[in-house]
Design an enzyme around this catalytic site. Structure first.
Site, PDB file in Angstrom:
ATOM      1  N   CYS A  90       0.855  -1.187   0.000  1.00 17.08           N
ATOM      2  CA  CYS A  90       0.000   0.000   0.000  1.00 17.08           C
ATOM      3  C   CYS A  90       0.887   1.232   0.000  1.00 17.08           C
ATOM      4  CB  CYS A  90      -0.909  -0.027   1.236  1.00 17.08           C
ATOM      5  SG  CYS A  90      -2.023   1.390   1.349  1.00 17.08           S
ATOM      6  N   HIS A 132      -9.203  -3.504  -2.313  1.00 17.74           N
ATOM      7  CA  HIS A 132      -8.238  -2.784  -1.472  1.00 17.74           C
ATOM      8  C   HIS A 132      -8.585  -1.293  -1.444  1.00 17.74           C
ATOM      9  CE1 HIS A 132      -3.977  -2.054   0.030  1.00 17.74           C
ATOM     10  NE2 HIS A 132      -4.331  -0.855  -0.374  1.00 17.74           N
ATOM     11  N   GLU A 133      -8.861  -0.719  -2.614  1.00 18.50           N
ATOM     12  CA  GLU A 133      -9.165   0.712  -2.697  1.00 18.50           C
ATOM     13  C   GLU A 133     -10.525   1.032  -2.074  1.00 18.50           C
ATOM     14  OE1 GLU A 133      -6.724   2.581  -3.222  1.00 18.50           O
ATOM     15  OE2 GLU A 133      -5.480   0.981  -4.029  1.00 18.50           O
TER      16      GLU A 133
END
Length: 165
Positions: A90, A132-133
């Protein structure tokens, strides 16, 4: 367009739920363009608005495989399926990599920069990046999902093995 500073953990901005976008205007278009430039400059595959200090439900994903950039405004996950564990990193956690379990398949409803609705289905790595986003938009960080921290040296070992084959 501008390259913006990426918010790093442990900033409280990263753990807040973002607000829905209501205005689809030039300001939103500039935000999306700046997010793209910032993501590319940081060598990322995705970026969510809170990672640049904007608490709105906007995220982008670009796997760099010649496909169009996925711009998700007000995304809602409508279906998931399967499960797999893979390594994630990330931009808000430089140098941290870990094995994270996520669905293999995702279906998302979102809006384009002009406000029009669309539906997207993705599998494998693309689904992982999208989820994830979207997690970022809900204040959920990937470090809370790590099953095992992965040392970056492990990547080098895999690269060496692939080159030897």
């Amino acid at each position: 367009m501008a390259i913006l500073e990426i918010v790093k953990s442990p900033s409280p901005l990263l753990t807040q739920r973002c607000k829905e976008v209501e205005k689809f205007d030039e300001k939103l278009a500039k935000l999306l363009d700046d997010m793209y430039e910032t993501m590319v400059a940081a060598d990322g595959v995705g970026l969510a608005a809170p990672q640049i200090g904007e608490l709105v439900r906007v995220a982008i994903v670009d796997l760099g495989e010649g496909d169009d950039v996925i711009e998700m405004i007000n995304p809602v996950v409508t279906a998931i399926g399967g499960s797999e564990v893979d390594v994630e990193g990330c931009l808000s956690f430089p140098g941290l990599y870990g094995e994270v379990e996520r669905p293999f398949f995702v279906r998302v409803e979102a809006q384009e920069r002009d406000g029009s609705l669309y539906e997207l289905e993705a599998e494998d790595y693309e689904a992982r990046a999208i989820l994830h986003e979207i997690d970022h938009l809900d204040g959920i960080l990937f470090d809370s999902k790590i099953k095992r921290i992965v040392d970056p040296e492990e990547f080098n070992e895999v690269d060496e093995e692939e080159k030897a084959e």
